[in-house]
Design a protein around this motif. Structure first.
Motif, PDB file in Angstrom:
ATOM      1  N   ALA A 174       0.755  -1.378   0.007  1.00 54.49           N
ATOM      2  CA  ALA A 174       0.218  -0.071  -0.119  1.00 54.49           C
ATOM      3  C   ALA A 174       0.738   1.239  -0.060  1.00 54.49           C
ATOM      4  O   ALA A 174       0.414   2.271  -0.412  1.00 54.49           O
ATOM      5  CB  ALA A 174      -0.925   0.005   1.168  1.00 54.49           C
ATOM      6  N   GLU A 175       2.050   1.191   0.420  1.00 53.70           N
ATOM      7  CA  GLU A 175       2.976   2.606   0.551  1.00 53.70           C
ATOM      8  C   GLU A 175       3.055   2.986  -0.864  1.00 53.70           C
ATOM      9  O   GLU A 175       3.355   4.090  -0.965  1.00 53.70           O
ATOM     10  CB  GLU A 175       4.310   2.038   0.851  1.00 53.70           C
ATOM     11  CG  GLU A 175       4.303   1.812   2.520  1.00 53.70           C
ATOM     12  CD  GLU A 175       3.750   0.389   3.087  1.00 53.70           C
ATOM     13  OE1 GLU A 175       3.544  -0.317   2.152  1.00 53.70           O
ATOM     14  OE2 GLU A 175       3.453   0.287   4.413  1.00 53.70           O
ATOM     15  N   ALA A 176       2.868   2.215  -2.066  1.00 54.96           N
ATOM     16  CA  ALA A 176       3.015   2.718  -3.425  1.00 54.96           C
ATOM     17  C   ALA A 176       1.988   4.025  -3.417  1.00 54.96           C
ATOM     18  O   ALA A 176       2.214   4.928  -4.101  1.00 54.96           O
ATOM     19  CB  ALA A 176       2.722   1.634  -4.329  1.00 54.96           C
ATOM     20  N   ALA A 177       0.791   3.774  -2.864  1.00 53.65           N
ATOM     21  CA  ALA A 177      -0.391   4.592  -2.979  1.00 53.65           C
ATOM     22  C   ALA A 177       0.065   5.828  -2.028  1.00 53.65           C
ATOM     23  O   ALA A 177      -0.407   7.206  -2.506  1.00 53.65           O
ATOM     24  CB  ALA A 177      -1.312   4.214  -2.598  1.00 53.65           C
ATOM     25  N   VAL A 178       0.787   5.702  -0.903  1.00 48.52           N
ATOM     26  CA  VAL A 178       1.196   6.749  -0.150  1.00 48.52           C
ATOM     27  C   VAL A 178       2.157   7.634  -0.725  1.00 48.52           C
ATOM     28  O   VAL A 178       2.069   8.814  -0.821  1.00 48.52           O
ATOM     29  CB  VAL A 178       1.536   6.245   1.262  1.00 48.52           C
ATOM     30  CG1 VAL A 178       1.909   7.468   1.958  1.00 48.52           C
ATOM     31  CG2 VAL A 178       0.789   5.227   1.813  1.00 48.52           C
ATOM     32  N   LEU A 235      -5.549  -4.864  -5.801  1.00 54.63           N
ATOM     33  CA  LEU A 235      -5.668  -3.435  -5.550  1.00 54.63           C
ATOM     34  C   LEU A 235      -6.194  -2.812  -4.467  1.00 54.63           C
ATOM     35  O   LEU A 235      -6.243  -1.947  -3.969  1.00 54.63           O
ATOM     36  CB  LEU A 235      -6.768  -3.137  -6.855  1.00 54.63           C
ATOM     37  CG  LEU A 235      -6.393  -2.892  -8.140  1.00 54.63           C
ATOM     38  CD1 LEU A 235      -7.378  -2.710  -8.986  1.00 54.63           C
ATOM     39  CD2 LEU A 235      -5.360  -1.806  -8.395  1.00 54.63           C
ATOM     40  N   HIS A 236      -6.755  -3.690  -3.328  1.00 54.38           N
ATOM     41  CA  HIS A 236      -7.387  -3.496  -2.112  1.00 54.38           C
ATOM     42  C   HIS A 236      -6.460  -2.609  -1.295  1.00 54.38           C
ATOM     43  O   HIS A 236      -6.809  -1.449  -0.878  1.00 54.38           O
ATOM     44  CB  HIS A 236      -7.756  -4.673  -1.595  1.00 54.38           C
ATOM     45  CG  HIS A 236      -8.552  -4.176  -0.130  1.00 54.38           C
ATOM     46  ND1 HIS A 236      -8.006  -4.672   1.015  1.00 54.38           N
ATOM     47  CD2 HIS A 236      -9.738  -3.621  -0.035  1.00 54.38           C
ATOM     48  CE1 HIS A 236      -8.823  -4.178   1.878  1.00 54.38           C
ATOM     49  NE2 HIS A 236      -9.524  -3.574   1.643  1.00 54.38           N
ATOM     50  N   ALA A 237      -5.359  -2.932  -0.926  1.00 53.24           N
ATOM     51  CA  ALA A 237      -4.446  -2.400   0.031  1.00 53.24           C
ATOM     52  C   ALA A 237      -4.129  -0.870  -0.388  1.00 53.24           C
ATOM     53  O   ALA A 237      -4.260   0.126   0.173  1.00 53.24           O
ATOM     54  CB  ALA A 237      -3.186  -3.029   0.320  1.00 53.24           C
ATOM     55  N   ALA A 238      -3.916  -0.712  -1.853  1.00 57.78           N
ATOM     56  CA  ALA A 238      -3.596   0.584  -2.517  1.00 57.78           C
ATOM     57  C   ALA A 238      -4.642   1.470  -2.356  1.00 57.78           C
ATOM     58  O   ALA A 238      -4.645   2.754  -1.925  1.00 57.78           O
ATOM     59  CB  ALA A 238      -3.214   0.321  -3.697  1.00 57.78           C
ATOM     60  N   VAL A 239      -5.913   1.063  -2.856  1.00 62.18           N
ATOM     61  CA  VAL A 239      -7.301   1.792  -2.790  1.00 62.18           C
ATOM     62  C   VAL A 239      -7.674   2.165  -1.329  1.00 62.18           C
ATOM     63  O   VAL A 239      -7.855   3.494  -0.990  1.00 62.18           O
ATOM     64  CB  VAL A 239      -8.476   0.827  -3.421  1.00 62.18           C
ATOM     65  CG1 VAL A 239      -9.637   1.583  -3.079  1.00 62.18           C
ATOM     66  CG2 VAL A 239      -8.252   0.956  -4.911  1.00 62.18           C
ATOM     67  N   THR A 240      -7.430   1.255  -0.399  1.00 58.51           N
ATOM     68  CA  THR A 240      -7.734   1.760   0.907  1.00 58.51           C
ATOM     69  C   THR A 240      -6.749   2.770   1.619  1.00 58.51           C
ATOM     70  O   THR A 240      -7.224   3.605   2.204  1.00 58.51           O
ATOM     71  CB  THR A 240      -8.013   0.529   1.816  1.00 58.51           C
ATOM     72  OG1 THR A 240      -8.640  -0.425   1.347  1.00 58.51           O
ATOM     73  CG2 THR A 240      -8.157   0.792   3.471  1.00 58.51           C
ATOM     74  N   ALA A 241      -5.554   2.688   1.423  1.00 57.70           N
ATOM     75  CA  ALA A 241      -4.651   3.599   1.538  1.00 57.70           C
ATOM     76  C   ALA A 241      -4.912   4.831   1.031  1.00 57.70           C
ATOM     77  O   ALA A 241      -4.733   5.972   1.916  1.00 57.70           O
ATOM     78  CB  ALA A 241      -3.273   3.082   1.190  1.00 57.70           C
ATOM     79  N   ARG A 242      -5.238   5.030  -0.221  1.00 55.94           N
ATOM     80  CA  ARG A 242      -5.289   6.264  -0.774  1.00 55.94           C
ATOM     81  C   ARG A 242      -6.548   7.010  -0.044  1.00 55.94           C
ATOM     82  O   ARG A 242      -6.746   8.290   0.123  1.00 55.94           O
ATOM     83  CB  ARG A 242      -5.714   6.024  -2.318  1.00 55.94           C
ATOM     84  CG  ARG A 242      -6.049   7.180  -2.989  1.00 55.94           C
ATOM     85  CD  ARG A 242      -5.057   8.443  -3.057  1.00 55.94           C
ATOM     86  NE  ARG A 242      -5.561   9.588  -3.399  1.00 55.94           N
ATOM     87  CZ  ARG A 242      -5.218  11.005  -3.200  1.00 55.94           C
ATOM     88  NH1 ARG A 242      -3.709  11.081  -2.526  1.00 55.94           N
ATOM     89  NH2 ARG A 242      -5.407  11.985  -3.706  1.00 55.94           N
ATOM     90  N   SER A 252      -1.694   3.177   8.987  1.00 56.81           N
ATOM     91  CA  SER A 252      -1.010   2.205   9.425  1.00 56.81           C
ATOM     92  C   SER A 252      -1.861   1.318  10.548  1.00 56.81           C
ATOM     93  O   SER A 252      -1.687   0.241  10.697  1.00 56.81           O
ATOM     94  CB  SER A 252       0.107   2.612  10.261  1.00 56.81           C
ATOM     95  OG  SER A 252      -0.206   3.449  11.498  1.00 56.81           O
ATOM     96  N   GLU A 253      -3.030   1.863  10.786  1.00 51.16           N
ATOM     97  CA  GLU A 253      -3.912   1.256  11.621  1.00 51.16           C
ATOM     98  C   GLU A 253      -5.110   0.484  10.859  1.00 51.16           C
ATOM     99  O   GLU A 253      -5.699   0.926  10.030  1.00 51.16           O
ATOM    100  CB  GLU A 253      -4.844   2.219  12.552  1.00 51.16           C
ATOM    101  CG  GLU A 253      -5.795   1.509  13.274  1.00 51.16           C
ATOM    102  CD  GLU A 253      -5.258   0.536  14.154  1.00 51.16           C
ATOM    103  OE1 GLU A 253      -5.214  -0.611  14.027  1.00 51.16           O
ATOM    104  OE2 GLU A 253      -4.493   0.990  15.420  1.00 51.16           O
ATOM    105  N   LYS A 254      -4.956  -0.966  10.704  1.00 52.96           N
ATOM    106  CA  LYS A 254      -5.750  -1.803  10.220  1.00 52.96           C
ATOM    107  C   LYS A 254      -6.579  -2.807  10.925  1.00 52.96           C
ATOM    108  O   LYS A 254      -7.301  -3.518  10.282  1.00 52.96           O
ATOM    109  CB  LYS A 254      -5.021  -2.691   9.106  1.00 52.96           C
ATOM    110  CG  LYS A 254      -3.932  -1.837   8.052  1.00 52.96           C
ATOM    111  CD  LYS A 254      -3.208  -2.870   7.302  1.00 52.96           C
ATOM    112  CE  LYS A 254      -2.337  -1.782   6.355  1.00 52.96           C
ATOM    113  NZ  LYS A 254      -1.572  -2.581   5.819  1.00 52.96           N
ATOM    114  N   ARG A 255      -6.454  -2.468  12.275  1.00 50.88           N
ATOM    115  CA  ARG A 255      -7.328  -3.620  13.094  1.00 50.88           C
ATOM    116  C   ARG A 255      -8.520  -2.850  13.750  1.00 50.88           C
ATOM    117  O   ARG A 255      -9.177  -3.637  14.446  1.00 50.88           O
ATOM    118  CB  ARG A 255      -6.217  -4.263  14.182  1.00 50.88           C
ATOM    119  CG  ARG A 255      -5.195  -4.916  13.503  1.00 50.88           C
ATOM    120  CD  ARG A 255      -4.275  -5.099  14.478  1.00 50.88           C
ATOM    121  NE  ARG A 255      -3.538  -4.131  15.321  1.00 50.88           N
ATOM    122  CZ  ARG A 255      -2.665  -4.114  16.401  1.00 50.88           C
ATOM    123  NH1 ARG A 255      -2.472  -5.134  16.826  1.00 50.88           N
ATOM    124  NH2 ARG A 255      -2.108  -2.881  16.683  1.00 50.88           N
TER     125      ARG A 255
END
Length: 571
Positions: A174-178, A235-242, A252-255
């Motif tokens: 997901a850091e790619a989206a950040v 794609l999910h991690a990057a979309v969510t991070a964006r 960083s909080e996913k729980r």
């Protein structure tokens, strides 16, 4: 056609609108000054609309009158593959136009819908690219963008998603989206396109749901969820991070669940977006609620009240003190009714204070307080402070507990008008809910002046609906079982209608049950009457129940009997 183009070359948009009486020369000067100062290169037409000097409908009518062009509604047109392949989507979006067919008499003439028919460069470019003469039709920018989404949107999103997948290295997550937040970054474009497509499909909510092998995206349109698209789960991690970045959440909080908000401008309109993140077994699910900033503050005549209901609504709002309650389930339009009431009451001589969680729309001249539980600012604590602010009218976003209900009742008895919402099924059951919260029946009778229960029903699509005769069971449900004549009702048809997207429905309208609390009802409430007894007493005084109001819409051809069954579930 050539004569029109010559005329258009000589006349500019501002001059045409002045000639048509749509704007004044002073307004044109102000708009031109604003256009020069803007950094995003907005067209004059959009600037005039943003400054509320003219509406899109008025502009189209003025151009139609002055230039003689025909007006087209693209949602009623079916565009063939032969036409959609003529011009690249990027060019169509650049010029904001949409080819939609060929002239019936001359197949060498291409019919093109434009929001700015005076854009001669766009007309020339399309003619050169396609090799056809161009016949100009006028429509709104929103109609064109919705058509582009309809015919090109999914393909464009797939292209953007593939672009992201190609550019993602093996060790990137997901850091790619950040890191890459430029407007042309694939994941930035994808999230923006999801929001834009949802707005153009009239969605109220976007659901982004991770599943075992795919990422499912659904839009809630007219109260019903519809699958809009699916993507690869990677794609999910990057979309969510964006989404977390733009809504101010911790990436960083996913729980833990998180709530945030952001905003977006789509087709010149501002939208407020409330974001909710919830951890699931496959990852975080995201729900984005879309609210047009002007959408909650509308004229009371647009709510769907009958003349009789409108009169009752006005009578309730005339009370100088007491409690006015708007009730119904989530998504039934309570906030819109509440804000409409506030706008009616918002005059110079009164002090209005609201306490909300969250503040859904900002209204000029009203003091709005945002609840903050972490800081110790609850509904109850905010209300105690508000009472020391010399208020005339208090709006409580929602009565959630006995403490808030008790303070609201005391505030109304001491000379304040309190308006609020409550989650109950009917007007009568609202009284018993307050009793359950610990408020004494005699205090409820003394304080409550009116209760509005409401639902939203979908309007049947006028272009694909079918008229049919009601059967005996349906006639009985509609209360016309004894009618010797045929009772004709509309049937929604699911198919490939371009206007409603195949759902059979387009738009929604409010169904209301307005209970004015008069002397006889006060006596019933004071003695601790049940909800059924209160409802019977209210009907004797002329109240129309939710079922009665919904049945009227069926008989008038506004909605279907299936919609009535869907919303009046308690009966």
């Amino acid at each position: 056609m050539e004569r029109r183009l010559d005329y258009a070359r000589r006349k500019r948009l501002g001059e045409l609108l002045i000639d048509a009486g749509a704007i004044t020369p002073e307004q044109l000067d102000q708009a031109l000054a604003a256009q020069r100062m803007s950094r995003d290169g907005k067209k004059l037409g959009n600037v005039l609309i943003d400054m509320e000097f003219v509406t899109e409908a008025q502009m189209i009518e003025a151009l139609k009158t002055q230039l003689g062009y025909q007006v087209v509604n693209l949602s009623h047109e079916r565009v063939s593959d032969e036409v959609t392949k003529l011009v690249d989507e990027k060019i169509l979006r650049k010029y904001c136009l949409m080819p939609f067919g060929f002239n019936e008499r001359n197949q060498n003439i291409l019919k093109v819908a434009m929001s700015d028919p005076l854009d001669i460069r766009a007309i020339d470019d399309i003619s050169i690219i396609t090799g056809f003469q161009v016949e100009v039709y006028i429509t709104t920018q929103k109609d064109i963008m919705a058509a582009l989404d309809r015919y090109y949107g999914s393909a464009e999103m797939v292209k953007v998603a593939a672009e992201f997948m190609r550019g993602r290295a093996e060790d990137q997550t997901a850091e790619a989206a950040v890191e890459d937040t430029t407007s042309q970054a694939p994941i930035v474009k994808l999230v923006r396109q999801i929001i834009e497509q949802a707005v153009r499909k009239r969605a109220s909510d976007i659901h982004i749901e991770p599943m075992n092998t795919k990422l499912r995206i659904r839009f809630r349109v007219d109260g019903v969820l519809q699958e809009a698209m699916t993507h690869d789960i990677t794609l999910h991690a990057a979309v969510t991070a964006r989404i977390k970045i733009i809504s101010g959440l911790d990436i960083s909080e996913k729980r833990k669940p998180q709530d945030g908000r952001t905003s977006a401008v789509v087709d010149g309109q501002d939208y407020d977006i409330r974001v909710s993140m919830l951890p699931t077994v496959y990852g975080e699910k995201t729900v984005m609620r879309l609210t047009q900033k002007k959408g909650l503050t509308r004229d009371k005549k647009e709510l769907g009240f009958s003349p009789e209901e409108l009169e009752k609504f006005d009578q309730i709002l005339k009370h100088p003190n007491g409690i006015i309650l708007v009730t119904g389930p989530t998504g039934s339009g309570k906030s819109t009714t509440l804000y409409t009431a506030l706008c009616e009451l918002n005059v110079e001589g009164v002090n209005i204070i609201t306490v909300e969680d969250p503040v859904e729309a900002e209204i000029g001249g009203i003091n709005q307080v945002q609840v903050n539980e972490k800081a110790g600012l609850s509904f109850a604590s905010a209300l105690r402070s508000i009472l020391r602010q010399d208020p005339d009218i208090i709006m409580i976003g929602e009565i959630r507990d006995g403490e808030t209900a008790e303070i609201a009742v005391k505030a109304s008895i001491t000379g304040h008008l309190v308006v609020s919402t409550l989650h109950t099924n009917s007007s009568a059951s609202t009284v018993t809910r307050l009793t359950d919260m610990g408020v004494e029946p005699y205090l409820i009778a003394d304080s409550v002046v009116g209760i509005i229960a409401q639902r939203l029903v979908r309007r049947v699509c006028p272009y694909c609906s079918a008229l049919r005769e009601a059967d005996e069971f349906e006639k009985e449900a509609l209360g016309v079982a004894d009618s010797p004549e045929k009772v004709m009702i509309l049937q929604a048809r699911q198919g490939d209608c371009m206007n409603c997207g195949g759902s059979g429905y387009y738009g929604r309208i409010g169904v209301y049950e307005i209970m004015s609390v008069g002397a006889s009802l006060k006596r019933e409430i004071s003695r601790g009457a049940t909800a059924d007894e209160i409802e019977k007493a209210a009907v004797r005084e002329g109240m129309k129940t939710l079922r009665m109001s919904a049945v009227r819409y069926v008989l008038e051809g506004i909605t279907t009997i299936e919609e009535v069954r869907r919303i009046i579930y308690q009966e």
